[in-house]
Design an enzyme around this catalytic site. Sequence first.
Site, mmCIF file in Angstrom:
data_model
loop_
_atom_site.group_PDB
_atom_site.id
_atom_site.type_symbol
_atom_site.label_atom_id
_atom_site.label_comp_id
_atom_site.label_asym_id
_atom_site.label_seq_id
_atom_site.Cartn_x
_atom_site.Cartn_y
_atom_site.Cartn_z
ATOM 1 C CG ASP A 34 -2.227 -0.620 0.999
ATOM 2 O OD1 ASP A 34 -2.376 -1.215 -0.091
ATOM 3 O OD2 ASP A 34 -3.093 -0.540 1.889
ATOM 4 C CB ALA A 35 3.782 2.171 2.079
ATOM 5 C CE1 TYR A 37 -1.993 1.715 -7.200
ATOM 6 C CE2 TYR A 37 -2.960 3.001 -5.413
ATOM 7 C CZ TYR A 37 -2.996 2.538 -6.718
ATOM 8 O OH TYR A 37 -4.026 2.910 -7.541
ATOM 9 C CB SER A 83 -32.293 8.807 6.388
ATOM 10 O OG SER A 83 -33.640 8.542 6.139
ATOM 11 C CG LEU A 84 -30.037 7.020 11.371
ATOM 12 C CD1 LEU A 84 -28.882 7.576 12.195
ATOM 13 C CD2 LEU A 84 -30.368 5.609 11.834
ATOM 14 C CD GLU A 117 -22.584 4.354 16.201
ATOM 15 O OE1 GLU A 117 -23.016 3.283 16.677
ATOM 16 O OE2 GLU A 117 -22.131 4.475 15.059
ATOM 17 C CE LYS A 119 -27.759 11.625 12.147
ATOM 18 N NZ LYS A 119 -27.363 12.678 11.215
ATOM 19 C CG ASP A 121 -23.076 17.688 10.567
ATOM 20 O OD1 ASP A 121 -23.690 17.169 9.617
ATOM 21 O OD2 ASP A 121 -23.225 18.868 10.911
ATOM 22 C CD GLU A 177 -21.680 10.729 7.997
ATOM 23 O OE1 GLU A 177 -22.109 9.580 7.753
ATOM 24 O OE2 GLU A 177 -22.379 11.745 7.892
ATOM 25 C CE1 TYR A 229 -22.886 5.154 9.296
ATOM 26 C CE2 TYR A 229 -21.248 6.810 9.871
ATOM 27 C CZ TYR A 229 -22.329 6.404 9.123
ATOM 28 O OH TYR A 229 -22.853 7.247 8.186
ATOM 29 C CE LYS A 293 -25.818 2.905 14.157
ATOM 30 N NZ LYS A 293 -24.494 2.881 13.551
ATOM 31 C CE LYS A 317 -29.806 15.492 13.868
ATOM 32 N NZ LYS A 317 -30.723 15.784 12.820
ATOM 33 C CB CYS A 408 -53.124 31.886 -5.260
ATOM 34 S SG CYS A 408 -51.531 31.447 -5.958
ATOM 35 C CB CYS A 411 -52.684 31.972 -10.241
ATOM 36 S SG CYS A 411 -53.656 31.088 -9.008
ATOM 37 C CB CYS A 432 -53.399 28.199 -4.783
ATOM 38 S SG CYS A 432 -53.811 28.439 -6.515
ATOM 39 C CB CYS A 438 -51.789 27.965 -9.663
ATOM 40 S SG CYS A 438 -50.594 28.915 -8.705
HETATM 41 S S1 IVH Z 1 -26.140 4.500 11.066
HETATM 42 C C1 IVH Z 1 -29.469 2.359 8.563
HETATM 43 N N1 IVH Z 1 -24.369 5.781 12.509
HETATM 44 O O1 IVH Z 1 -26.633 9.939 9.577
HETATM 45 C C2 IVH Z 1 -28.876 3.552 9.198
HETATM 46 N N2 IVH Z 1 -25.367 6.933 10.683
HETATM 47 O O2 IVH Z 1 -29.485 10.496 9.362
HETATM 48 C C3 IVH Z 1 -27.433 3.662 8.945
HETATM 49 N N3 IVH Z 1 -24.525 9.198 10.356
HETATM 50 O O3 IVH Z 1 -27.087 8.663 6.352
HETATM 51 C C4 IVH Z 1 -26.835 4.862 9.510
HETATM 52 N N4 IVH Z 1 -23.084 9.184 12.026
HETATM 53 O O4 IVH Z 1 -24.791 9.594 6.968
HETATM 54 C C5 IVH Z 1 -25.213 5.842 11.466
HETATM 55 N N5 IVH Z 1 -22.755 6.768 13.828
HETATM 56 C C6 IVH Z 1 -23.586 6.828 12.808
HETATM 57 C C7 IVH Z 1 -23.699 7.986 12.011
HETATM 58 C C8 IVH Z 1 -24.619 7.998 10.957
HETATM 59 C C9 IVH Z 1 -23.585 9.886 11.025
HETATM 60 C C10 IVH Z 1 -25.295 9.733 9.223
HETATM 61 C C11 IVH Z 1 -25.347 8.852 8.003
HETATM 62 C C12 IVH Z 1 -26.798 8.620 7.721
HETATM 63 C C13 IVH Z 1 -27.429 9.756 8.446
HETATM 64 C C14 IVH Z 1 -28.840 9.415 8.821
#
Ligand code: IVH
Length: 687
Positions: A34-35, A37, A83-84, A117, A119, A121, A177, A229, A293, A317, A408, A411, A432, A438
């Site tokens: 790897d190195a 490359y 998504s969550l 864990e 989340k 960003d 992420e 993750y 989870k 959140k 409206c 229109c 409307c 419209c």
């Molecule tokens: S689990 C089936 N774990 O949050 C769900 N998502 O709002 C799989 N995200 O699209 C996602 N940190 O981009 C998971 N520790 C974490 C996360 C995480 C950030 C993001 C991820 C996902 C979004 C959902």
Amino acid sequence: MTEEEAKKRLKELAMEIRIADAQYYQDDAPSLTDAQYDALRQENTSIEAEFPHLIRKDSPSKTVGAKPGGKFGKISHKVPMLSLDNAFTDDDVEDFVARIKRFLNLPDDTVLEFTAEPKIDGLSAALRYEQGVLVSGGTRGDGQVGEDVTANLRTLKTVPKRLTGDGWPDILEIRGEVYIDHDDFDAMNETQIVAGKDAYKNPRNAAAGSLRQIDPAITAERPLKFFAYTWGDISRPLSETQMGAVEAMARWGFSTNPNMKVHKSASSMIEHYHRIEAARSGLGYDIDGVVYKVNDLGLQERLGFVSRAPRWAIAHKFPAEKAITKINDIEIQVGRTGALTPVAKLEPITVGGVVVSNATLHNEDEIRRLGVKPGDTVEIQRAGDVIPQILRVVKDGSGEPYNYPNMCPVCGADAINDIDAKTGRVDVVKRCTNGLKCPAQAVESLIHFVSRRAYDIDGMGSKQIEVFYERGLVTEPSHIFTLEDRNNEIKLESWEGWGETSATNLFDAINARRTIDFDRFLYALGIRHIGQGNANLLAKHYLYWGKFYKDIKSIENAVSPAWLELMGIDGVGPGAAGALRDFFHSQNNQKIVEDLLEHVEVIDAEAPSTDSPVAGKTVVFTGKLEKFSRDEAKARAQSLGAKVSGSVSAKTDFLVAGPGAGSKLKKAESLNVRVLTEDEWLVLIAE
Ligand code: IVH
């Protein structure tokens, strides 16, 4: 290095890297570490930086992933990237835990394990490994199809090109992420400013922009990092638990988040949340909450998904960030379904690293409740990607009270409050009444039609739609598909901002969408209450577009068989059913749909591929179930290809009746529908 030497070396490097790539992607042992490359790629990058005019057409910094024409190839996700759902309060977290126990039919006092864990960003990415070797990487996209950014992801140090340790499955798709650290972000912005360029708004935007560079050499210079993750397509389970799977990822060479812990109760999860919240500013990277989870992967499987999010996870959140600013004006926007939405035009202000100049006021009631008027000073909040909201008036600007319009603003048609189909109450939203006549509704509908989750036409966004609409060239969906034929007169290539290539690309993108899946087609029509989830449910139920269209048009009243069938579909409520009936009853809409069908072909939904004896059958559950909750029983039946209905009719194949079954049982008996006990049902669906 002289120019001659550079030229020669770039040629050699292109060849060496191409050979190494070929060895790497195939199964046989690569000749480079790897190195070594990475060193070759690094050398190539730095020579190219010094002699940009010598960059070869076949340069390794350009080859993989990036297709010509400034676009990325597409990657379909074998397992959708979901998504969550969000939790905002401690109660939401308690509810989440209780809901899971209910779904699994477990007593309240059962101890269940959850991981917690941060989340992160950033933006999610999927990395595919075959036989331990990285073969491709993509962005999330719409969850089904993302962009192929393999070459760019390869440049990240925290993305292993080859897995370490052992025990990985032959096929392993790792998801996580991509993000940028605070320190790296600051340094990166300094460089931008020194170079006379605009600074990035926040690390997330900088990460997204850096990952989507056409030239991977630029991505390579950006300080992107990756936390693993979760996973997608795998040829073998990673572990029995979420924690075990993440530990395995760490052994295979991935960075995993050190702040992940297992908890046995909602209160302990919430404590962890507050600990992470307190540590937030010192972590060195942006996080916007804590993800919980279910730890047991067997239970995760039983819990499954609801439309676009898993039942077994939730994002708790952090509270939104707040700021004080002035309202300069209130404007009314008219959406796709005619809803009038008041928007506060704000004195621009930075909230949580982003400049905010609009905030939603939702509806007339909200304006009254807050007592806001133009000129007032207000407190606003912004949470994640959500549209900023106004919390309260801080100082009265002694302006005139806002007069909410009864028509409206686009229109001039009457705007009225509907009656909510579910509650029977007057809806707070004014709409409307002019439908697609419209211009605002027509334009918004067209924008929705071409959007990513609908027709997904590359190169056709809100700006293009607005221009085409204003010039009278596209006023309904079918017109999009005749643009190319009309181009002799339109001459798109000569418009400002367009050229031969972009015009051809647009026509190609349109032509690529002349066939479309039933659910996408239905969703694209932009009918009120018909989001992706409902469109999917309906496509799975009716399977054939033709049958669906004929059925809905045939609805005459509340006892029409087609109406009863529609209302019987589990998950389709009266609001959605009524909206479908109203939409397809309009002559104008029928014409729009039929004109469109002259140019596009709807692909019927697939009949359930499972060979389960209940596939394609209609099932109704009634009475108390003992082994499963009602929700799990329904979800299980659906995953085997059965249709779950809420009411018994001649079309019902099975009624699963538990103790206490009443009128549905009687009706089933009178219609000669097969009645099963819960145990008999379980035998029937056993694999
Ligand atoms: S689990 C089936 N774990 O949050 C769900 N998502 O709002 C799989 N995200 O699209 C996602 N940190 O981009 C998971 N520790 C974490 C996360 C995480 C950030 C993001 C991820 C996902 C979004 C959902």
